[in-house]
Design a protein around this motif. Structure first.
Motif, PDB file in Angstrom:
ATOM      1  N   ALA A 118      24.000  -1.058  12.097  1.00 19.01           N
ATOM      2  CA  ALA A 118      22.729  -1.668  11.706  1.00 19.01           C
ATOM      3  C   ALA A 118      21.774  -1.744  12.897  1.00 19.01           C
ATOM      4  CB  ALA A 118      22.978  -3.060  11.121  1.00 19.01           C
ATOM      5  N   LYS A 119      22.309  -2.063  14.064  1.00 20.63           N
ATOM      6  CA  LYS A 119      21.477  -2.143  15.269  1.00 20.63           C
ATOM      7  C   LYS A 119      20.895  -0.767  15.607  1.00 20.63           C
ATOM      8  CE  LYS A 119      21.136  -5.284  17.787  1.00 20.63           C
ATOM      9  NZ  LYS A 119      20.105  -6.335  17.937  1.00 20.63           N
ATOM     10  N   VAL A 120      21.708   0.279  15.505  1.00 18.73           N
ATOM     11  CA  VAL A 120      21.232   1.632  15.774  1.00 18.73           C
ATOM     12  C   VAL A 120      20.130   2.002  14.793  1.00 18.73           C
ATOM     13  CG1 VAL A 120      21.856   4.080  15.785  1.00 18.73           C
ATOM     14  CG2 VAL A 120      23.402   2.408  16.815  1.00 18.73           C
ATOM     15  N   ARG A 121      20.338   1.708  13.507  1.00 23.34           N
ATOM     16  CA  ARG A 121      19.331   2.037  12.486  1.00 23.34           C
ATOM     17  C   ARG A 121      18.033   1.280  12.745  1.00 23.34           C
ATOM     18  NH1 ARG A 121      23.777   0.924   8.871  1.00 23.34           N
ATOM     19  NH2 ARG A 121      24.879   2.862   8.327  1.00 23.34           N
ATOM     20  N   GLU A 122      18.147   0.015  13.113  1.00 27.50           N
ATOM     21  CA  GLU A 122      16.955  -0.814  13.313  1.00 27.50           C
ATOM     22  C   GLU A 122      16.125  -0.297  14.484  1.00 27.50           C
ATOM     23  OE1 GLU A 122      14.525  -3.484  15.364  1.00 27.50           O
ATOM     24  OE2 GLU A 122      16.631  -3.496  16.017  1.00 27.50           O
ATOM     25  N   ILE A 123      16.781   0.000  15.623  1.00 25.20           N
ATOM     26  CA  ILE A 123      16.053   0.490  16.794  1.00 25.20           C
ATOM     27  C   ILE A 123      15.514   1.888  16.539  1.00 25.20           C
ATOM     28  CG2 ILE A 123      16.269   1.116  19.237  1.00 25.20           C
ATOM     29  CD1 ILE A 123      18.360  -1.126  19.484  1.00 25.20           C
ATOM     30  N   SER A 124      16.298   2.724  15.865  1.00 28.13           N
ATOM     31  CA  SER A 124      15.846   4.082  15.545  1.00 28.13           C
ATOM     32  C   SER A 124      14.606   4.047  14.671  1.00 28.13           C
ATOM     33  CB  SER A 124      16.952   4.859  14.829  1.00 28.13           C
ATOM     34  OG  SER A 124      18.040   5.117  15.674  1.00 28.13           O
ATOM     35  N   ALA A 125      14.594   3.149  13.686  1.00 31.95           N
ATOM     36  CA  ALA A 125      13.430   3.040  12.803  1.00 31.95           C
ATOM     37  C   ALA A 125      12.210   2.537  13.570  1.00 31.95           C
ATOM     38  CB  ALA A 125      13.749   2.105  11.635  1.00 31.95           C
ATOM     39  N   ARG A 126      12.439   1.600  14.491  1.00 33.77           N
ATOM     40  CA  ARG A 126      11.326   1.010  15.234  1.00 33.77           C
ATOM     41  C   ARG A 126      10.625   2.053  16.105  1.00 33.77           C
ATOM     42  NH1 ARG A 126      12.660  -3.182  19.758  1.00 33.77           N
ATOM     43  NH2 ARG A 126      14.463  -3.456  18.383  1.00 33.77           N
ATOM     44  N   PHE A 127      11.407   2.983  16.691  1.00 31.73           N
ATOM     45  CA  PHE A 127      10.826   3.947  17.611  1.00 31.73           C
ATOM     46  C   PHE A 127      10.800   5.378  17.064  1.00 31.73           C
ATOM     47  CE2 PHE A 127      12.231   0.458  20.328  1.00 31.73           C
ATOM     48  CZ  PHE A 127      11.089   0.245  21.086  1.00 31.73           C
ATOM     49  N   GLY A 128      11.217   5.550  15.820  1.00 32.30           N
ATOM     50  CA  GLY A 128      11.215   6.888  15.243  1.00 32.30           C
ATOM     51  C   GLY A 128      12.206   7.834  15.884  1.00 32.30           C
ATOM     52  N   PHE A 129      13.370   7.305  16.275  1.00 38.74           N
ATOM     53  CA  PHE A 129      14.360   8.107  16.985  1.00 38.74           C
ATOM     54  C   PHE A 129      15.140   9.062  16.086  1.00 38.74           C
ATOM     55  CE2 PHE A 129      15.144   5.079  20.829  1.00 38.74           C
ATOM     56  CZ  PHE A 129      13.906   5.434  21.323  1.00 38.74           C
ATOM     57  N   ASP A 130      15.331   8.684  14.820  1.00 38.94           N
ATOM     58  CA  ASP A 130      16.102   9.513  13.887  1.00 38.94           C
ATOM     59  C   ASP A 130      17.497   9.828  14.441  1.00 38.94           C
ATOM     60  OD1 ASP A 130      16.661  10.947  11.570  1.00 38.94           O
ATOM     61  OD2 ASP A 130      15.845  12.826  12.381  1.00 38.94           O
ATOM     62  N   VAL A 131      18.255   8.765  14.745  1.00 43.95           N
ATOM     63  CA  VAL A 131      19.607   8.917  15.277  1.00 43.95           C
ATOM     64  C   VAL A 131      20.603   8.394  14.238  1.00 43.95           C
ATOM     65  CG1 VAL A 131      21.227   8.214  17.081  1.00 43.95           C
ATOM     66  CG2 VAL A 131      18.862   8.742  17.673  1.00 43.95           C
ATOM     67  N   ASP A 132      21.572   9.235  13.891  1.00 38.71           N
ATOM     68  CA  ASP A 132      22.615   8.863  12.928  1.00 38.71           C
ATOM     69  C   ASP A 132      23.683   8.037  13.648  1.00 38.71           C
ATOM     70  OD1 ASP A 132      24.627   8.636  11.065  1.00 38.71           O
ATOM     71  OD2 ASP A 132      24.961  10.798  10.849  1.00 38.71           O
ATOM     72  N   PRO A 133      23.917   6.790  13.243  1.00 37.25           N
ATOM     73  CA  PRO A 133      24.904   5.964  13.953  1.00 37.25           C
ATOM     74  C   PRO A 133      26.325   6.478  13.869  1.00 37.25           C
ATOM     75  CG  PRO A 133      24.113   4.855  11.973  1.00 37.25           C
ATOM     76  CD  PRO A 133      23.243   6.044  12.168  1.00 37.25           C
ATOM     77  N   ASP A 134      26.615   7.330  12.860  1.00 32.35           N
ATOM     78  CA  ASP A 134      27.977   7.839  12.686  1.00 32.35           C
ATOM     79  C   ASP A 134      28.183   9.230  13.279  1.00 32.35           C
ATOM     80  OD1 ASP A 134      29.053   5.589  11.274  1.00 32.35           O
ATOM     81  OD2 ASP A 134      27.870   6.210   9.544  1.00 32.35           O
ATOM     82  N   ALA A 135      27.152   9.787  13.917  1.00 33.95           N
ATOM     83  CA  ALA A 135      27.292  11.111  14.532  1.00 33.95           C
ATOM     84  C   ALA A 135      28.115  11.015  15.811  1.00 33.95           C
ATOM     85  CB  ALA A 135      25.913  11.683  14.851  1.00 33.95           C
ATOM     86  N   LEU A 136      28.973  12.008  16.037  1.00 33.87           N
ATOM     87  CA  LEU A 136      29.699  12.085  17.298  1.00 33.87           C
ATOM     88  C   LEU A 136      28.725  12.484  18.402  1.00 33.87           C
ATOM     89  CD1 LEU A 136      33.060  13.910  16.447  1.00 33.87           C
ATOM     90  CD2 LEU A 136      32.747  11.520  17.067  1.00 33.87           C
ATOM     91  N   VAL A 137      28.790  11.806  19.523  1.00 34.25           N
ATOM     92  CA  VAL A 137      27.881  12.091  20.645  1.00 34.25           C
ATOM     93  C   VAL A 137      28.015  13.546  21.100  1.00 34.25           C
ATOM     94  CG1 VAL A 137      27.535  11.623  23.107  1.00 34.25           C
ATOM     95  CG2 VAL A 137      27.574   9.737  21.468  1.00 34.25           C
TER      96      VAL A 137
END
Length: 511
Positions: A118-137
């Motif tokens: 949820a934290k990843v989704r929230e920050i990604s949405a705020r800055f338009g990062f489009d990062v999947d929290p479940d993606a392997l780095v």
């Protein structure tokens, strides 16, 4: 948050890395810390982040003195750092990396991964990062991995963010995206310290600039100051940033690489069917984001890779399977990208390192006897010529700064008759003054008729030196284009776009 450093001093034995440095970063300000490599920038930020303890001085946040015993204290106080070499676990997901070290658990001690997601989704949405929290780095592009580092810092409520040489592994487009992100963070009130030595980026993003030289603050500058003024502040003398380079006058083909492929020890195809020629008297620059096969390509030419197919011919003679010693004896000079591992013997003196690839032949050895007088005179001359800063030629190379170590490698390789010069990241770790010197020497080699290959991730360096540019992506050559190809086109090619799709009106050929 306002950050203030007062009189920060950090010593390592007799070396004063930071000498009473004062620095103030206002809330919502992008403050660039500019200086040559070894100037003390990273040491200062490591003090701020709690990795080092200052010998003198103090750190204040919003006018309150802080005492950091380690990075945890700095993070708890609102300081985050985005490192040049990402501090991520490749086999973990984005969410797992974000929560690492700050794990939250549910009943029964089970990790609360959903909270991290949820934290990843929230920050990604705020800055338009489009990062999947479940993606392997490990599956993410470099630019996205950097966004994960930023999310990590922001998830811990960082109000001061330090970016340490953040564009070193990015394409031009990814660099532009990062600059846009920094501006967003600034607009939200985040204070940013941006450590770099790239003058173009400084002028594009900085609100204020502090220049450090030899551990001291030597001045503050404005982004409107010209590059030459900033460079002279960094180095302490006037610097000509433009290479005086006449158009190339290429001769016959000297090096021919045909259908070259390399398989690494992990059984991965890292160079894929690469072909190109290099003419006498020209510089072919190989551009691309680090890790796209450039290292393995240069190692194959030098005989350092064992699982190689295709052919490499120099002056009509095949280098295939000769081994490093015979390749060097054939007249190939080589500056490896990792000078400490592949270019030098740290326990040897400067003089000994300057004769490494000629230690079994004249003029250094006669009738099996080392000619000490000749070696000493040769080494003294090269120390002066290449401005190698050391107490003397008997200084062990391991005690030199990174930039001076690189100068020892360059001095050795450019001080013999060459039929091919291969330079991988030739100015990594050098200040702008030394870069000016090295670039001049590379152009002089070209003008003397030597075919030159320069491998660089720095587009400014590629643009300054190249007569033609080969762009690598995922082990292959996307295209070979003229040296004056626009940065935007090169950036698209570095992301895998072929030159006929980039808008370049005159894509080059691989021959």
């Amino acid at each position: 948050m306002k950050l203030e450093l007062r009189g920060i001093t950090k010593r390592f034995g007799s070396l004063v890395a930071n000498d009473h440095i004062d620095l103030t970063v206002q809330p919502g300000e992008i403050h660039c810390l500019l200086g040559e490599n070894g100037a003390g920038k990273s040491t200062l930020m490591n003090v701020l982040y709690g990795l080092y303890q200052a010998d003198e001085g103090e750190i204040l946040l919003d006018d309150v003195v802080q005492h950091f015993a380690g990075p945890g204290d700095a993070m708890n106080a609102g300081i985050g750092m985005v490192h040049q070499h990402f501090m991520l676990i490749p086999v973990f997901t984005v969410a797992e990396n974000v929560m690492l070290g700050h794990e939250q658990t549910k009943a029964g001690g089970i990790l609360d991964l959903e909270s991290a997601r949820a934290k990843v989704r929230e920050i990604s949405a705020r800055f338009g990062f489009d990062v999947d929290p479940d993606a392997l780095v490990d599956d993410l592009p470099v630019g996205v991995q950097q966004r994960v580092e930023i999310i990590k810092a922001l998830s811990r409520d960082a109000r001061v963010l330090v970016f340490d040489e953040p564009t070193a592994v990015l394409t031009p487009q990814e660099t532009d995206e990062l600059i846009a992100i920094m501006r967003q963070l600034k607009a939200g009130g985040t204070s940013i310290v941006f450590i770099t030595h790239k003058l173009r980026e400084v002028r594009e993003v900085a609100d204020r600039i502090t220049v450090i030289r030899l551990g001291k603050v030597v001045g503050e500058a404005s982004p409107t100051d010209c590059n030459e003024e900033l460079a002279s502040l960094m180095v302490g003398r006037a610097v000509d940033l433009m290479i005086d380079k006449a158009p190339a006058r290429p001769g016959p083909v000297a090096l021919s690489v045909e259908n070259l492929s390399v398989i690494d020890p992990r059984n991965q195809l890292v160079v894929n069917n690469v072909s190109f020629d290099v003419h006498e008297g020209e510089i072919l620059a190989i551009a691309g984001v680090q890790g796209n096969g450039q290292t393995e390509l240069t190692e194959a030419i030098l005989g350092l890779q064992s699982r190689v197919t295709g052919n490499i011919r120099l002056g009509g003679h095949s280098l295939q399977g000769l081994g490093v010693r015979k390749v060097l004896d054939a007249g190939v000079g080589f500056v490896p990208e990792d000078r400490k591992e592949d270019g030098l013997v740290a326990e040897f003196t400067i003089a000994e390192n300057l004769m490494l690839d000629r230690s079994d032949s004249e003029p250094f050895v006669k009738a099996g006897t080392l000619q000490l007088r000749y070696l000493s005179e040769f080494a003294e001359e090269k120390v002066r010529e290449f401005d190698i800063r050391a107490q003397g030629i008997e200084t062990h190379v391991g005690r030199l700064s990174g930039g001076n170590q690189q100068k020892v490698v360059l001095a050795r390789e450019l001080s013999r008759e060459l039929k091919l010069f291969v330079a991988a990241q030739p100015t990594r770790g050098l200040d702008v003054g030394s870069i000016e010197f090295v670039h001049t020497r590379i152009v002089e080699a070209r003008d003397a008729g030597v075919p030159v290959i320069v491998v660089s991730t720095e587009l400014d360096e590629v643009a300054a030196l190249a007569d033609r540019i080969a762009v690598m992506y995922r082990g292959g050559i996307v295209g070979i284009v003229p040296g004056d190809t626009p940065r935007e086109v090169l950036g698209l090619m570095m992301a895998g776009e072929h030159p006929d799709h980039t808008g370049n009106p005159n894509p080059g050929e691989a021959a």
